[in-house]
Design a protein around this motif. Structure first.
Motif, PDB file in Angstrom:
ATOM      1  N   ARG A 194     -16.130  -7.439  29.642  1.00 28.10           N
ATOM      2  CA  ARG A 194     -15.907  -6.082  30.186  1.00 28.10           C
ATOM      3  C   ARG A 194     -16.815  -5.874  31.384  1.00 28.10           C
ATOM      4  N   PRO A 195     -16.253  -5.634  32.586  1.00 21.04           N
ATOM      5  CA  PRO A 195     -17.101  -5.414  33.760  1.00 21.04           C
ATOM      6  C   PRO A 195     -17.986  -4.197  33.561  1.00 21.04           C
ATOM      7  N   PHE A 196     -19.219  -4.319  34.036  1.00 21.35           N
ATOM      8  CA  PHE A 196     -20.159  -3.205  33.969  1.00 21.35           C
ATOM      9  C   PHE A 196     -21.011  -3.223  35.225  1.00 21.35           C
ATOM     10  N   THR A 197     -21.707  -2.093  35.437  1.00 23.06           N
ATOM     11  CA  THR A 197     -22.476  -1.904  36.670  1.00 23.06           C
ATOM     12  C   THR A 197     -23.957  -1.905  36.353  1.00 23.06           C
ATOM     13  N   VAL A 198     -24.720  -2.622  37.211  1.00 16.05           N
ATOM     14  CA  VAL A 198     -26.178  -2.662  37.086  1.00 16.05           C
ATOM     15  C   VAL A 198     -26.777  -2.385  38.443  1.00 16.05           C
ATOM     16  N   SER A 199     -28.069  -2.093  38.432  1.00 14.40           N
ATOM     17  CA  SER A 199     -28.779  -1.875  39.698  1.00 14.40           C
ATOM     18  C   SER A 199     -29.236  -3.208  40.274  1.00 14.40           C
ATOM     19  N   GLY A 200     -29.687  -3.166  41.518  1.00  7.36           N
ATOM     20  CA  GLY A 200     -30.153  -4.375  42.184  1.00  7.36           C
ATOM     21  C   GLY A 200     -31.652  -4.531  42.100  1.00  7.36           C
ATOM     22  N   THR A 201     -32.166  -5.723  42.339  1.00  5.33           N
ATOM     23  CA  THR A 201     -33.598  -6.017  42.343  1.00  5.33           C
ATOM     24  C   THR A 201     -33.857  -7.111  43.365  1.00  5.33           C
ATOM     25  N   GLY A 202     -35.149  -7.387  43.608  1.00  3.12           N
ATOM     26  CA  GLY A 202     -35.509  -8.408  44.581  1.00  3.12           C
ATOM     27  C   GLY A 202     -35.155  -8.020  45.999  1.00  3.12           C
TER      28      GLY A 202
END
Length: 552
Positions: free
Chosen positions: A179-187
């Motif tokens: 199931r596609p989901f959304t996360v925040s970015g890092t680095g």
């Protein structure tokens, strides 16, 4: 908790309403709640929607808006309110449309990213299945890929080319598989990432593929910027058009305001410009004009009534003054001959006349004075009958024959005068009236001309067509070339007992009483006619009588 039963109500006392019954001492809760009649505990305002108690009848309504907002709203003109309301509604509509469009676009772009992730994860699964977990994962350059073993440790990963940083992947993927989901970015990545996790069959390992949503966010931001710019332009255009439309629509109200101001200033003849009766302003204008017409009619009737009352009062005052002057003049005129008769009688009684000649001369003077007093009494009786507006005899009268006879009689009385008759037009000068009274009118005018002009002054009688109150009439004029009348004399020449010479002596032989022209005016009025005088000092006088012609 046991239900609490209300105690008995004392005899003669009405039971208190549920909301007004006090809690028993020591049993009421301390949090502001109270028990109702059934023993159910509830908050003080729990029975009312929103937890607010209803206002008591008669209590002033408290608006939710601040006081300065209410004052500003009350002071604002109607056109500003309309324009502001329109702009607020348009702004809300544009905001809703922009939010809906932005949401749909974002969902569409995210959906496309999810489709790309699903197509790419299939290829990665084939690679890992054929070559093992240690293989270099080949995915599109804009995507990030990671392979985790059965323990969740990363084995291989491929960074996204051209993207700063990488997604902040969670350690556990429970419930997020497939199931596609959304996360925040890092680095160094500030954008969000869309992630899809798929298990590798038979190995317990997991493949994670992520794509940055930076381009999606830029597209959405660009759409928001376009919506804001276009919305501001639309609001500016609508503000200009709204001002023009509102002013044009409220122009009839401005005209109504201007008309009301003019009416308040006293101009009751002003009316509201009427528009199409199918519109609100048309119906309002028609109703206002009907109301203004009634108001003007009412004010006009009141003004006319007041004017009539003033005229009646003035007429009564003048009539009283004329009556007093008339009584005084009549008393004076009658006292003079009576005094003369009494003096001659006393003179005769004392035997002053001794010879037959003296006695005859004294009796002649008494007879002459009595005749003059009789003529005065007859004139007074005639004026009294005319004042009572008794109907006169009306028969067809040939005015030309009356004029000819009167001129002939005047020539006999004043043989030294040039008295001529001239007739204009080929009309039959026939009127309805009393022939003896009409002869008296012309006789009095001729006698007045002879008596008040120097000897030898010519007199002319003219008979010509005329107009009286818009109808054909006969104009009978008696013109002389005497000294004429002053403006004050012209105004009063038809008054009773008025003489141009204020003294009442008769040293010049004139025996007039000042009733001749008054009788003329009364007789002409009784014949529904009009008498007027045109005179200039030193240029003679012209008396004009207008009588309606006999229509039969």
């Amino acid at each position: 908790m046991e239900p609490r039963v209300p105690g008995p109500v004392p005899a003669g006392a009405a039971p208190a309403p549920y909301g007004d019954r006090p809690a028993a001492s020591g049993t009421g809760p301390a949090d502001g709640t109270r028990a109702d009649g059934l023993g159910n505990m509830s908050g003080a305002y729990a029975a009312y929607p929103g937890g607010e108690a209803p206002q008591r009848p008669g209590a002033p309504h408290r608006s939710r808006w601040p006081a300065w907002v209410r004052r500003l709203w009350r002071r604002s003109p109607l056109q500003i309110k309309l324009i502001a309301g329109m702009l607020v509604l348009v702004t809300l509509g544009l905001t809703v449309m922009s939010a809906a469009g932005t949401s749909v676009l974002r969902q569409y772009l995210v959906g496309r990213a999810d489709d790309q992730l699903r197509s790419s994860v299939g290829r990665v699964m084939i690679q890992v299945t054929q070559q093992g977990l240690r293989v270099d994962v080949r995915v599109p350059s804009e995507m990030f890929a990671q392979v985790r073993d059965a323990d969740g440790r990363p084995v291989r990963q491929s960074p996204a080319v051209g993207e700063r940083g990488y997604p902040r992947l969670p350690a556990g993927l429970g419930g997020r598989i497939d199931r596609p989901f959304t996360v925040s970015g890092t680095g160094g990545s500030s954008a969000q990432w869309r992630v899809l996790a798929e298990p590798i069959p038979g190995t317990g390992a997991t493949v994670l593929i992520a794509v940055s949503l930076a381009e999606v966010q830029r597209t959405v931001n660009r759409l928001i910027a376009i919506d804001v710019i276009i919305g501001l332009l639309v609001l500016a255009v609508l503000a200009v058009l709204g001002v023009w439309v509102v002013r044009a629509s409220l122009r009839p109200l401005a005209e109504v305001e201007e008309t009301a101001g003019a009416i308040a200033a006293g101009d009751l003849s002003r009316r509201v410009p009427e528009a199409d009766p199918r519109t609100e302003m048309g119906r309002l204008g028609r109703s206002l004009n009907a109301m203004l017409a009634q108001i003007e009619a009412a004010f006009g009737a009141r003004a006319e009534s007041e004017a009539a009352a003033r005229r009646s009062e003035e007429t009564a005052r003048r009539s009283e003054e004329r009556m007093r002057r008339f009584v005084a003049d009549a008393s004076h005129e009658l006292r003079t001959p009576l005094t003369a008769i009494r003096g001659f009688a006393e003179f005769y009684r004392q035997g002053a006349a001794r010879t037959p000649e003296e006695i005859g001369r004294m009796i002649g003077r008494i007879e002459e004075t009595a005749n003059r007093m009789g003529l005065l009494v007859e004139d007074l009786l005639l004026l009294a009958r005319l004042d009572r507006q008794r109907p006169i005899e009306r028969r067809p009268v040939d005015l030309l024959a009356v004029a000819a006879d009167s001129v002939q009689e005047a020539r006999v009385v004043a043989p030294d005068r040039s008295i001529e008759l001239s007739v204009e037009g080929g009309l039959a000068y026939q009127v309805l009236g009393d022939e003896p009274r009409l002869r008296q009118v012309l006789g009095n005018l001729l006698a007045n001309a002879v008596a008040h002009t120097p000897a030898g002054t010519p007199v002319e009688v003219r008979l010509s067509p005329g107009t009286l109150r818009g109808a054909p009439a006969a104009a009978l004029e008696v013109a002389d070339q005497g000294p004429g009348l002053s403006p004050d004399q012209v105004d009063r020449v038809f008054e009773r007992f008025y003489r141009a010479d204020p003294s009442r002596t008769r040293e010049d032989g004139r025996t007039g009483t000042g009733l001749g022209l008054a009788i003329v005016a009364a007789l002409v009025a009784a014949h529904d006619g009009l008498v007027e005088v045109d005179s200039t000092p030193g240029e003679g006088a012209t008396f004009r009588v207008l009588l309606p012609l006999d229509a039969g």
